[in-house]
Write a protein that holds these residues in place. Structure first.
Motif, PDB file in Angstrom:
ATOM      1  N   TYR A   1       0.825  -1.204   0.000  1.00  0.00           N
ATOM      2  CA  TYR A   1       0.000   0.000   0.000  1.00  0.00           C
ATOM      3  C   TYR A   1       0.864   1.261   0.000  1.00  0.00           C
ATOM      4  CZ  TYR A   1      -3.898  -3.103   1.040  1.00  0.00           C
ATOM      5  OH  TYR A   1      -4.833  -4.093   0.983  1.00  0.00           O
ATOM      6  N   GLN A   2       1.947   1.240   0.754  1.00  0.00           N
ATOM      7  CA  GLN A   2       2.843   2.399   0.805  1.00  0.00           C
ATOM      8  C   GLN A   2       3.471   2.681  -0.557  1.00  0.00           C
ATOM      9  OE1 GLN A   2       5.386   0.866   3.891  1.00  0.00           O
ATOM     10  NE2 GLN A   2       4.257   1.910   5.518  1.00  0.00           N
ATOM     11  N   LEU A   3       3.802   1.631  -1.293  1.00  0.00           N
ATOM     12  CA  LEU A   3       4.475   1.804  -2.581  1.00  0.00           C
ATOM     13  C   LEU A   3       3.537   2.196  -3.719  1.00  0.00           C
ATOM     14  CD1 LEU A   3       6.981  -1.190  -2.496  1.00  0.00           C
ATOM     15  CD2 LEU A   3       7.554   1.246  -2.376  1.00  0.00           C
ATOM     16  N   ILE A   4       2.368   1.591  -3.760  1.00  0.00           N
ATOM     17  CA  ILE A   4       1.528   1.809  -4.945  1.00  0.00           C
ATOM     18  C   ILE A   4       0.381   2.794  -4.752  1.00  0.00           C
ATOM     19  CG2 ILE A   4       2.090  -0.455  -5.916  1.00  0.00           C
ATOM     20  CD1 ILE A   4      -0.842  -1.223  -5.141  1.00  0.00           C
ATOM     21  N   ALA A   5       0.040   3.142  -3.519  1.00  0.00           N
ATOM     22  CA  ALA A   5      -1.080   4.068  -3.297  1.00  0.00           C
ATOM     23  C   ALA A   5      -0.940   5.379  -4.065  1.00  0.00           C
ATOM     24  CB  ALA A   5      -1.276   4.328  -1.810  1.00  0.00           C
ATOM     25  N   PRO A   6       0.255   6.010  -4.092  1.00  0.00           N
ATOM     26  CA  PRO A   6       0.358   7.258  -4.861  1.00  0.00           C
ATOM     27  C   PRO A   6       0.066   7.068  -6.350  1.00  0.00           C
ATOM     28  CG  PRO A   6       2.230   7.021  -3.376  1.00  0.00           C
ATOM     29  CD  PRO A   6       1.485   5.711  -3.356  1.00  0.00           C
ATOM     30  N   LEU A   7       0.319   5.893  -6.877  1.00  0.00           N
ATOM     31  CA  LEU A   7       0.045   5.638  -8.297  1.00  0.00           C
ATOM     32  C   LEU A   7      -1.410   5.289  -8.543  1.00  0.00           C
ATOM     33  CD1 LEU A   7       3.200   3.584  -9.282  1.00  0.00           C
ATOM     34  CD2 LEU A   7       2.615   5.888 -10.027  1.00  0.00           C
ATOM     35  N   ILE A   8      -1.952   4.351  -7.773  1.00  0.00           N
ATOM     36  CA  ILE A   8      -3.299   3.871  -8.076  1.00  0.00           C
ATOM     37  C   ILE A   8      -4.386   4.890  -7.751  1.00  0.00           C
ATOM     38  CG2 ILE A   8      -2.625   1.455  -7.854  1.00  0.00           C
ATOM     39  CD1 ILE A   8      -4.127   1.393  -5.190  1.00  0.00           C
ATOM     40  N   MET A   9      -4.008   5.933  -7.030  1.00  0.00           N
ATOM     41  CA  MET A   9      -4.965   7.002  -6.747  1.00  0.00           C
ATOM     42  C   MET A   9      -4.748   8.204  -7.670  1.00  0.00           C
ATOM     43  SD  MET A   9      -5.100   6.649  -2.625  1.00  0.00           S
ATOM     44  CE  MET A   9      -6.555   7.633  -2.409  1.00  0.00           C
ATOM     45  N   ASN A  10      -3.795   8.101  -8.561  1.00  0.00           N
ATOM     46  CA  ASN A  10      -3.472   9.172  -9.493  1.00  0.00           C
ATOM     47  C   ASN A  10      -4.435   9.104 -10.688  1.00  0.00           C
ATOM     48  OD1 ASN A  10      -2.337  10.577 -11.723  1.00  0.00           O
ATOM     49  ND2 ASN A  10      -0.309  10.427 -10.818  1.00  0.00           N
ATOM     50  N   PRO A  11      -5.153  10.179 -10.989  1.00  0.00           N
ATOM     51  CA  PRO A  11      -6.113  10.151 -12.102  1.00  0.00           C
ATOM     52  C   PRO A  11      -5.492   9.769 -13.444  1.00  0.00           C
ATOM     53  CG  PRO A  11      -6.444  12.113 -10.761  1.00  0.00           C
ATOM     54  CD  PRO A  11      -5.199  11.449 -10.257  1.00  0.00           C
ATOM     55  N   GLU A  12      -4.247  10.166 -13.695  1.00  0.00           N
ATOM     56  CA  GLU A  12      -3.588   9.807 -14.958  1.00  0.00           C
ATOM     57  C   GLU A  12      -3.356   8.297 -15.055  1.00  0.00           C
ATOM     58  OE1 GLU A  12      -0.060  12.107 -15.714  1.00  0.00           O
ATOM     59  OE2 GLU A  12      -1.081  13.972 -15.192  1.00  0.00           O
ATOM     60  N   VAL A  13      -2.973   7.687 -13.941  1.00  0.00           N
ATOM     61  CA  VAL A  13      -2.752   6.242 -13.921  1.00  0.00           C
ATOM     62  C   VAL A  13      -4.081   5.518 -14.097  1.00  0.00           C
ATOM     63  CG1 VAL A  13      -1.953   4.294 -12.515  1.00  0.00           C
ATOM     64  CG2 VAL A  13      -0.628   6.431 -12.562  1.00  0.00           C
ATOM     65  N   LEU A  14      -5.104   5.984 -13.409  1.00  0.00           N
ATOM     66  CA  LEU A  14      -6.431   5.376 -13.561  1.00  0.00           C
ATOM     67  C   LEU A  14      -6.933   5.495 -14.997  1.00  0.00           C
ATOM     68  CD1 LEU A  14      -8.216   6.414 -10.256  1.00  0.00           C
ATOM     69  CD2 LEU A  14      -7.738   4.096 -11.043  1.00  0.00           C
ATOM     70  N   GLN A  15      -6.671   6.615 -15.637  1.00  0.00           N
ATOM     71  CA  GLN A  15      -7.097   6.792 -17.021  1.00  0.00           C
ATOM     72  C   GLN A  15      -6.412   5.780 -17.934  1.00  0.00           C
ATOM     73  OE1 GLN A  15      -6.256  10.633 -18.710  1.00  0.00           O
ATOM     74  NE2 GLN A  15      -7.742  10.354 -20.342  1.00  0.00           N
ATOM     75  N   LYS A  16      -5.127   5.496 -17.690  1.00  0.00           N
ATOM     76  CA  LYS A  16      -4.413   4.490 -18.484  1.00  0.00           C
ATOM     77  C   LYS A  16      -5.012   3.105 -18.285  1.00  0.00           C
ATOM     78  CE  LYS A  16       0.011   6.775 -18.903  1.00  0.00           C
ATOM     79  NZ  LYS A  16       1.450   6.691 -18.676  1.00  0.00           N
ATOM     80  N   ASN A  17      -5.690   2.906 -17.155  1.00  0.00           N
ATOM     81  CA  ASN A  17      -6.352   1.639 -16.858  1.00  0.00           C
ATOM     82  C   ASN A  17      -7.833   1.708 -17.242  1.00  0.00           C
ATOM     83  OD1 ASN A  17      -6.044  -1.035 -15.833  1.00  0.00           O
ATOM     84  ND2 ASN A  17      -7.096  -0.426 -13.973  1.00  0.00           N
ATOM     85  N   ASN A  18      -8.145   2.592 -18.189  1.00  0.00           N
ATOM     86  CA  ASN A  18      -9.524   2.779 -18.654  1.00  0.00           C
ATOM     87  C   ASN A  18     -10.492   3.099 -17.522  1.00  0.00           C
ATOM     88  OD1 ASN A  18      -8.991   2.400 -21.468  1.00  0.00           O
ATOM     89  ND2 ASN A  18      -8.665   0.247 -20.984  1.00  0.00           N
ATOM     90  N   ASN A  19      -9.996   3.839 -16.527  1.00  0.00           N
ATOM     91  CA  ASN A  19     -10.754   4.281 -15.348  1.00  0.00           C
ATOM     92  C   ASN A  19     -11.285   3.132 -14.498  1.00  0.00           C
ATOM     93  OD1 ASN A  19     -10.381   7.090 -15.735  1.00  0.00           O
ATOM     94  ND2 ASN A  19     -11.872   6.990 -17.385  1.00  0.00           N
ATOM     95  N   TYR A  20     -10.696   1.973 -14.657  1.00  0.00           N
ATOM     96  CA  TYR A  20     -11.071   0.829 -13.830  1.00  0.00           C
ATOM     97  C   TYR A  20     -10.181   0.832 -12.589  1.00  0.00           C
ATOM     98  CZ  TYR A  20     -12.588  -3.845 -12.603  1.00  0.00           C
ATOM     99  OH  TYR A  20     -13.126  -4.918 -11.947  1.00  0.00           O
TER     100      TYR A  20
END
Length: 130
Positions: A15-34
């Motif tokens: 959670y410490q490592l990936i939370a900043p990424l998986i909560m980032n709107p740009e990253v979510l957009q690359k995942n088709n907002n899933y």
């Protein structure tokens, strides 16, 4: 230099490592907002360059299957994705059947790692490795 680490799906460090990424709107957009998800049934392969996370491949273990889905690679760096896939293949080889839900644009990278096409979908392809 890319370093790959492996963490269980509910480890605090994950959670410490990936939370900043998986909560980032740009990253979510690359995942088709899933949204990204995890449970105790997931194993995460995380690529780091120095101390920065540059990609991850979560693998959900379901019985005799291990399924790659909802992964992320910073700047679409092919070498990073390839290293993460190879690590997952090594981990599950001889233990579980490995499948992936792959973005169409990454189909060739998965194929280079030994995956073959099972089914074509609109935005993804389903693949497996023998």
């Amino acid at each position: 230099m890319i370093n790959i680490i492996q963490l269980q799906g509910t480890e605090k460090r994950l959670y410490q490592l990936i939370a900043p990424l998986i909560m980032n709107p740009e990253v979510l957009q690359k995942n088709n907002n899933y949204p990204f998800k995890t449970t105790k049934d997931f194993i995460w392969f995380i690529a780091r360059n120095n101390k920065n996370v540059i990609g991850f491949v979560p693998v959900e273990v379901r019985g005799h299957l291990a399924i790659i889905n909802n992964y992320y690679i910073k700047d679409e760096e092919e070498e990073t994705l390839k290293k993460l896939i190879e690590q997952a293949v090594t981990e599950f080889s001889g233990k579980k059947k490995l499948q992936s839900v792959t973005l169409i644009e990454h189909q060739n990278i998965f194929a280079q790692c030994g995956f073959t096409l099972i089914k074509e979908l609109k935005l993804y392809v389903k693949m497996k490795i023998e």
